[in-house]
Every structure is written in C-alpha cells, then in structure tokens.
Design a protein around this motif. Structure first.
Motif, PDB file in Angstrom:
ATOM      1  N   THR A   1       0.775  -1.032  -0.048  1.00  0.00           N
ATOM      2  CA  THR A   1      -0.147   0.143  -0.023  1.00  0.00           C
ATOM      3  C   THR A   1       0.701   1.182  -0.150  1.00  0.00           C
ATOM      4  OG1 THR A   1      -0.062   0.300   2.385  1.00  0.00           O
ATOM      5  CG2 THR A   1      -1.890  -1.234   1.171  1.00  0.00           C
ATOM      6  N   ILE A   2       0.117   2.298  -0.537  1.00  0.00           N
ATOM      7  CA  ILE A   2       1.001   3.714  -0.272  1.00  0.00           C
ATOM      8  C   ILE A   2       1.296   3.981   1.113  1.00  0.00           C
ATOM      9  CG2 ILE A   2      -1.134   4.999  -0.391  1.00  0.00           C
ATOM     10  CD1 ILE A   2       1.921   5.866  -2.369  1.00  0.00           C
ATOM     11  N   LEU A   3       0.328   3.711   2.035  1.00  0.00           N
ATOM     12  CA  LEU A   3       0.728   3.977   3.460  1.00  0.00           C
ATOM     13  C   LEU A   3       1.936   3.249   3.993  1.00  0.00           C
ATOM     14  CD1 LEU A   3      -0.053   5.246   6.131  1.00  0.00           C
ATOM     15  CD2 LEU A   3      -1.488   3.251   6.395  1.00  0.00           C
ATOM     16  N   MET A   4       2.201   2.091   3.361  1.00  0.00           N
ATOM     17  CA  MET A   4       3.577   1.324   3.835  1.00  0.00           C
ATOM     18  C   MET A   4       4.568   2.235   3.323  1.00  0.00           C
ATOM     19  SD  MET A   4       4.403  -2.438   3.451  1.00  0.00           S
ATOM     20  CE  MET A   4       3.232  -3.193   4.814  1.00  0.00           C
ATOM     21  N   ILE A   5       4.714   2.395   2.001  1.00  0.00           N
ATOM     22  CA  ILE A   5       5.744   2.934   1.180  1.00  0.00           C
ATOM     23  C   ILE A   5       5.986   4.509   1.865  1.00  0.00           C
ATOM     24  CG2 ILE A   5       6.150   4.479  -0.786  1.00  0.00           C
ATOM     25  CD1 ILE A   5       6.466   1.363  -1.018  1.00  0.00           C
ATOM     26  N   PHE A   6       4.764   5.239   2.397  1.00  0.00           N
ATOM     27  CA  PHE A   6       5.078   6.347   3.132  1.00  0.00           C
ATOM     28  C   PHE A   6       5.828   6.290   4.306  1.00  0.00           C
ATOM     29  CE2 PHE A   6       3.601   9.678   5.903  1.00  0.00           C
ATOM     30  CZ  PHE A   6       4.176  10.761   5.274  1.00  0.00           C
ATOM     31  N   SER A   7       5.445   5.299   4.960  1.00  0.00           N
ATOM     32  CA  SER A   7       5.991   5.057   6.452  1.00  0.00           C
ATOM     33  C   SER A   7       7.495   4.637   5.942  1.00  0.00           C
ATOM     34  CB  SER A   7       5.324   3.953   7.313  1.00  0.00           C
ATOM     35  OG  SER A   7       5.545   2.586   6.651  1.00  0.00           O
ATOM     36  N   TRP A   8       7.717   3.804   5.257  1.00  0.00           N
ATOM     37  CA  TRP A   8       9.177   3.622   4.741  1.00  0.00           C
ATOM     38  C   TRP A   8       9.878   4.745   4.520  1.00  0.00           C
ATOM     39  CZ3 TRP A   8       8.441  -1.348   1.268  1.00  0.00           C
ATOM     40  CH2 TRP A   8       7.839  -2.298   2.108  1.00  0.00           C
ATOM     41  N   PHE A   9       9.310   5.471   3.506  1.00  0.00           N
ATOM     42  CA  PHE A   9      10.010   6.802   3.223  1.00  0.00           C
ATOM     43  C   PHE A   9      10.341   7.697   4.562  1.00  0.00           C
ATOM     44  CE2 PHE A   9      10.074  11.432   1.716  1.00  0.00           C
ATOM     45  CZ  PHE A   9      10.989  11.153   0.667  1.00  0.00           C
ATOM     46  N   ALA A  10       9.243   7.819   5.311  1.00  0.00           N
ATOM     47  CA  ALA A  10       9.451   8.667   6.627  1.00  0.00           C
ATOM     48  C   ALA A  10      10.524   8.063   7.493  1.00  0.00           C
ATOM     49  CB  ALA A  10       8.136   8.932   7.221  1.00  0.00           C
ATOM     50  N   TYR A  11      10.554   6.803   7.535  1.00  0.00           N
ATOM     51  CA  TYR A  11      11.539   6.122   8.237  1.00  0.00           C
ATOM     52  C   TYR A  11      12.997   6.419   7.755  1.00  0.00           C
ATOM     53  CZ  TYR A  11      13.756   1.851  10.857  1.00  0.00           C
ATOM     54  OH  TYR A  11      14.622   1.082  11.431  1.00  0.00           O
ATOM     55  N   GLY A  12      13.091   6.125   6.489  1.00  0.00           N
ATOM     56  CA  GLY A  12      14.465   6.499   5.964  1.00  0.00           C
ATOM     57  C   GLY A  12      14.866   7.929   6.175  1.00  0.00           C
ATOM     58  N   LEU A  13      14.157   8.800   5.781  1.00  0.00           N
ATOM     59  CA  LEU A  13      14.346  10.275   5.978  1.00  0.00           C
ATOM     60  C   LEU A  13      14.554  10.541   7.301  1.00  0.00           C
ATOM     61  CD1 LEU A  13      14.165  13.166   5.158  1.00  0.00           C
ATOM     62  CD2 LEU A  13      11.881  13.275   5.523  1.00  0.00           C
ATOM     63  N   MET A  14      14.068  10.020   8.279  1.00  0.00           N
ATOM     64  CA  MET A  14      14.378  10.139   9.773  1.00  0.00           C
ATOM     65  C   MET A  14      15.869   9.657  10.031  1.00  0.00           C
ATOM     66  SD  MET A  14      12.779   8.493  13.109  1.00  0.00           S
ATOM     67  CE  MET A  14      13.497   6.890  12.752  1.00  0.00           C
ATOM     68  N   GLN A  15      16.144   8.441   9.343  1.00  0.00           N
ATOM     69  CA  GLN A  15      17.246   7.910   9.671  1.00  0.00           C
ATOM     70  C   GLN A  15      18.577   8.900   8.952  1.00  0.00           C
ATOM     71  OE1 GLN A  15      16.728   4.061   7.578  1.00  0.00           O
ATOM     72  NE2 GLN A  15      17.354   3.109   9.689  1.00  0.00           N
ATOM     73  N   ALA A  16      18.224   9.347   7.698  1.00  0.00           N
ATOM     74  CA  ALA A  16      19.296  10.054   7.196  1.00  0.00           C
ATOM     75  C   ALA A  16      19.401  11.429   7.736  1.00  0.00           C
ATOM     76  CB  ALA A  16      18.808  10.454   5.753  1.00  0.00           C
ATOM     77  N   ILE A  17      18.314  12.176   8.415  1.00  0.00           N
ATOM     78  CA  ILE A  17      18.582  13.360   9.017  1.00  0.00           C
ATOM     79  C   ILE A  17      19.100  13.175  10.367  1.00  0.00           C
ATOM     80  CG2 ILE A  17      17.170  15.109  10.484  1.00  0.00           C
ATOM     81  CD1 ILE A  17      14.928  14.854   8.272  1.00  0.00           C
ATOM     82  N   ILE A  18      19.131  12.146  11.287  1.00  0.00           N
ATOM     83  CA  ILE A  18      19.659  12.000  12.350  1.00  0.00           C
ATOM     84  C   ILE A  18      21.323  11.665  12.127  1.00  0.00           C
ATOM     85  CG2 ILE A  18      20.060  10.052  14.159  1.00  0.00           C
ATOM     86  CD1 ILE A  18      16.833   9.792  14.118  1.00  0.00           C
ATOM     87  N   ALA A  19      21.536  10.587  10.850  1.00  0.00           N
ATOM     88  CA  ALA A  19      22.895  10.332  10.609  1.00  0.00           C
ATOM     89  C   ALA A  19      23.481  11.629  10.180  1.00  0.00           C
ATOM     90  CB  ALA A  19      23.117   9.396   9.716  1.00  0.00           C
ATOM     91  N   GLY A  20      22.928  12.473   9.367  1.00  0.00           N
ATOM     92  CA  GLY A  20      23.427  13.859   8.969  1.00  0.00           C
ATOM     93  C   GLY A  20      23.748  14.694  10.273  1.00  0.00           C
ATOM     94  N   ILE A  21      23.016  14.782  11.103  1.00  0.00           N
ATOM     95  CA  ILE A  21      23.401  15.606  12.214  1.00  0.00           C
ATOM     96  C   ILE A  21      24.315  15.049  12.989  1.00  0.00           C
ATOM     97  CG2 ILE A  21      22.326  16.307  14.748  1.00  0.00           C
ATOM     98  CD1 ILE A  21      19.713  16.272  13.322  1.00  0.00           C
ATOM     99  N   VAL A  22      24.565  13.703  13.166  1.00  0.00           N
ATOM    100  CA  VAL A  22      25.776  13.304  13.839  1.00  0.00           C
ATOM    101  C   VAL A  22      26.779  13.348  13.118  1.00  0.00           C
ATOM    102  CG1 VAL A  22      26.825  10.996  14.335  1.00  0.00           C
ATOM    103  CG2 VAL A  22      24.311  11.335  14.824  1.00  0.00           C
ATOM    104  N   PHE A  23      26.859  13.171  11.621  1.00  0.00           N
ATOM    105  CA  PHE A  23      28.299  13.599  10.802  1.00  0.00           C
ATOM    106  C   PHE A  23      28.612  15.054  11.010  1.00  0.00           C
ATOM    107  CE2 PHE A  23      26.399  10.028   7.988  1.00  0.00           C
ATOM    108  CZ  PHE A  23      26.774   8.973   8.872  1.00  0.00           C
ATOM    109  N   ALA A  24      27.526  15.888  11.032  1.00  0.00           N
ATOM    110  CA  ALA A  24      27.973  17.354  10.956  1.00  0.00           C
ATOM    111  C   ALA A  24      28.592  17.634  12.348  1.00  0.00           C
ATOM    112  CB  ALA A  24      26.828  18.148  10.887  1.00  0.00           C
TER     113      ALA A  24
END
Length: 135
Positions: free
Chosen positions: A108-131
């Motif tokens: 479902t599109i809801l599952m895709i949206f949740s995966w996208f949000a999950y990946g975005l959250m991971q990348a933002i947190i990792a980016g903050i750690v790297f910065a």
C-alpha cells in the motif's frame, strides 16, 4: 578512512537504538499499519534476520561515505546541515527506490510512505551526527 568508519559506527549505534525503539513504539501506537506485514511477502524463515538488524550500520556507513564526499556542499548550523543532508538523500535515493518498490510489489501507499518517513528520519539523524563529529 577514519573519518568515515568512526562517524558511521557512531551513527549506526544511535540509529540502531532509536529506530528499533521507535519501531517498537510505532507497533504499539499504530498497529493498523503493521497488520500489512502479515503478508507472505514479508515472512522469512529467520535465516536472514541478522541482515535486517544490521541495516542501521550498513546505511550509516554508506551515508558516512556520502557525507565525507559531499559535506562541503552543506552550510550553516550543524542541525541545518544534517536536515539538508537527510532531504538530499531522500530525494536522490529514497524517492526513486520507493517509487519502484510501490510499482513492483503489492503493497500500500501507506506502507511506502512509512518507509520513506523512516528512511528520511534515519538520514537526518545520521546527517546531524556527521555534521557534529565530522564537520
């Protein structure tokens, strides 16, 4: 290499803790989304479970390399740099992957949206750690 491995492992440890903690909380508060995982598409015999649990470290090491290569393009406060880094990753990598996943699998599109949000959250947190660790 030290500028990639150490920040990658730090981010991986943080992501592992936060992501699995938030995943547990999401199952408790949004069980309807996770009912979709009863689909045979997601049932595994358990032989590859370790690969699933290591994904926080794999994505963190890959993002750490990406950060080291392109960090000069991100300017401002470390929070802003981490946020921008997460959005760049989401647009360049997550969006196309979610598009092809949705078009190829019966999910479902809801599952895709949740995966996208999950990946975005991971990348933002990792980016903050790297910065913070490797400005």
């Amino acid at each position: 290499m030290k500028k990639i491995i150490f920040p990658g492992l730090v981010a991986g440890t943080i992501l592992f803790t936060l992501c699995y903690g938030s995943l547990y909380m999401a199952v408790q508060f949004f069980p309807g989304i996770f009912i979709e995982y009863s689909n045979p598409l997601f049932n595994s015999d358990g032989s590859r479970d370790l690969l699933f649990y290591l994904h926080a470290f794999i994505i963190s090491l890959a993002l750490s390399w990406f950060w080291e290569r392109f960090k000069s393009l991100f300017h401002g406060h470390f929070l802003l740099r981490g946020l921008e880094f997460g959005f760049v990753y989401a647009v360049v990598a997550l969006l196309p992957v979610m598009w092809i996943t949705f078009s190829a699998l019966d999910i479902t599109i809801l599952m895709i949206f949740s995966w996208f949000a999950y990946g975005l959250m991971q990348a933002i947190i990792a980016g903050i750690v790297f910065a913070k660790i490797n400005p």
